[in-house]
Enzyme design. Structure first.
Site, PDB file in Angstrom:
ATOM      1  N   THR A   1     -10.829  25.700  -9.087  1.00 47.06           N
ATOM      2  CA  THR A   1      -9.543  26.084  -8.507  1.00 47.06           C
ATOM      3  C   THR A   1      -9.716  27.077  -7.369  1.00 47.06           C
ATOM      4  O   THR A   1      -8.953  27.067  -6.399  1.00 47.06           O
ATOM      5  CB  THR A   1      -8.629  26.682  -9.592  1.00 47.06           C
ATOM      6  OG1 THR A   1      -8.379  25.691 -10.586  1.00 47.06           O
ATOM      7  CG2 THR A   1      -7.306  27.144  -9.020  1.00 47.06           C
TER       8      THR A   1
ATOM      9  N   THR B   1     -12.231  27.363 -13.954  1.00 46.88           N
ATOM     10  CA  THR B   1     -12.005  28.206 -15.125  1.00 46.88           C
ATOM     11  C   THR B   1     -11.965  27.440 -16.448  1.00 46.88           C
ATOM     12  O   THR B   1     -12.133  28.046 -17.505  1.00 46.88           O
ATOM     13  CB  THR B   1     -10.684  28.985 -14.975  1.00 46.88           C
ATOM     14  OG1 THR B   1      -9.592  28.058 -14.851  1.00 46.88           O
ATOM     15  CG2 THR B   1     -10.723  29.891 -13.751  1.00 46.88           C
ATOM     16  N   ASP B   2     -11.755  26.122 -16.409  1.00 53.33           N
ATOM     17  CA  ASP B   2     -11.548  25.399 -17.666  1.00 53.33           C
ATOM     18  C   ASP B   2     -12.782  25.388 -18.559  1.00 53.33           C
ATOM     19  O   ASP B   2     -12.663  25.359 -19.786  1.00 53.33           O
ATOM     20  CB  ASP B   2     -11.083  23.970 -17.391  1.00 53.33           C
ATOM     21  CG  ASP B   2      -9.631  23.912 -16.953  1.00 53.33           C
ATOM     22  OD1 ASP B   2      -8.923  24.910 -17.143  1.00 53.33           O
ATOM     23  OD2 ASP B   2      -9.208  22.872 -16.416  1.00 53.33           O
TER      24      ASP B   2
END
Length: 332
Positions: free
Chosen positions: A16, A96-97
């Site tokens: 992201t 970030t996942d």
């Protein structure tokens, strides 16, 4: 006398923080991993003037596409970079996942005491109020700070410094998505100042572990099964049928398993499958009980399901004896 600038290497992998959307208010429906690190770094000139910065776009992906092979590639590249005497620390930008899993893997396999900082963003680079730039700015500052030495892999998000051992993602869209719920942050950033509250994580990491990234070219298959109301043990059966070498059972509470699961486990040969019992809950300790003796489980202790999988893959790869597995979950 002017202090010598720190040489910080940035290794970009996408996510992201490098994402683009069609609208400046879009924080969903964007495409991760579209901007090159060269584009991003030019928007924070001050920190690049205060430090010697080199950077490389290793790959540019959504972190949900971070395979074991890419994770190993990243770790090997990091290790080689950190062995360069001219480099004082490293910053890795990523999505970030799966950041907490990648971070814990690096925390276990890198052989270094140099600062390694992971950083991402919840809002894409094209959104108003993107958090990516301030996060990256602060991550570079933390990597250049002498206090960051020998603390293992750190995550810098939302002005917090978090250990890769404890951190987890707790929110889908808020900029304070990363927290260490049981232990708290180990430091904060205020302006350009870095404040540490604790010296270092107490569990083994980096050069203290038995793991060496130079030994790794692949990782064994370990699956996570999440218990739920009405669980009919289908997921466990599939994992066994697919010849998984390890299994993480995220139980509904942490200390019980359903009758159907217990009956199934009693009737299959699990001697070749290493099974870790953890919880599907966001935090808390899953300590050893009678279940470990009855079903030959390993209690995850303070690790969640995602991190338990990372550690179990490494322990299986290193052929750690069954009787010793619990000790590693207690110490790592």
């Amino acid at each position: 006398m002017t202090e010598k600038k720190k040489h910080i290497k940035i290794i970009a992998t996408g996510g992201t923080i490098a994402g683009s959307g069609n609208s400046p208010t879009t924080i969903t429906g964007y495409t991760p991993g579209t901007k090159d690190i060269k584009e991003i770094i030019k928007d924070i000139p001050l920190v690049t003037e205060e430090n010697e910065i080199s950077y490389q776009q290793l790959f540019n992906i959504d972190s949900v596409d971070m395979t074991n092979e890419l994770m190993i590639q990243l770790a090997k590249h990091l290790q080689k970079s950190l062995e360069d005497e001219s480099i004082d620390g490293a910053v890795v930008t990523l999505g970030t996942d799966t950041l907490e899993e990648v971070g814990y893997f690096l925390h276990l396999v890198l052989n270094t005491d140099k600062p390694v900082i992971l950083v991402g963003a919840v809002r894409p680079a094209t959104a108003i109020g993107t958090d990516g730039l301030i996060n990256l700015h602060q991550a570079i500052n933390v990597a250049a700070d002498n206090q960051s030495v020998n603390k293992g892999v750190l995550i810098v998000m939302n002005s917090r410094i978090l250990s890769a051992r404890y951190v987890t993602k707790v929110n889908t869209t808020m900029t304070d998505a990363f927290q260490s719920l049981e232990t708290g942050a180990i430091g904060n950033i205020v302006g350009d100042r870095v404040y540490y509250f604790y010296d270092r994580p107490s569990f083994k990491h980096t050069h203290e572990t038995i793991f060496d990234i130079n030994d790794l070219t692949w990782l064994p298959k370990v699956s996570i099964v999440i218990a739920h109301q009405g669980d009919d043990n289908f997921q466990i059966k599939e994992a066994v049928n697919r010849k998984c070498e390890g299994l993480i059972i995220a139980t509904a509470g942490g200390y019980t398993i359903s009758t159907k699961i217990s009956e199934y486990l009693k009737n299959i040969v699990t001697s070749n499958i290493k099974i870790v019992r953890t919880s599907r809950l966001g935090h808390g300790i899953t300590s050893k009980t009678h279940l470990e003796n009855e079903y030959n489980f390993i209690a995850s202790e303070t690790l969640n399901a995602n991190k338990s999988r990372i550690l179990l893959m490494l322990l299986i790869k290193y052929k750690i004896k069954n009787n010793d597995l619990q000790d590693y979950f207690n110490k790592y």
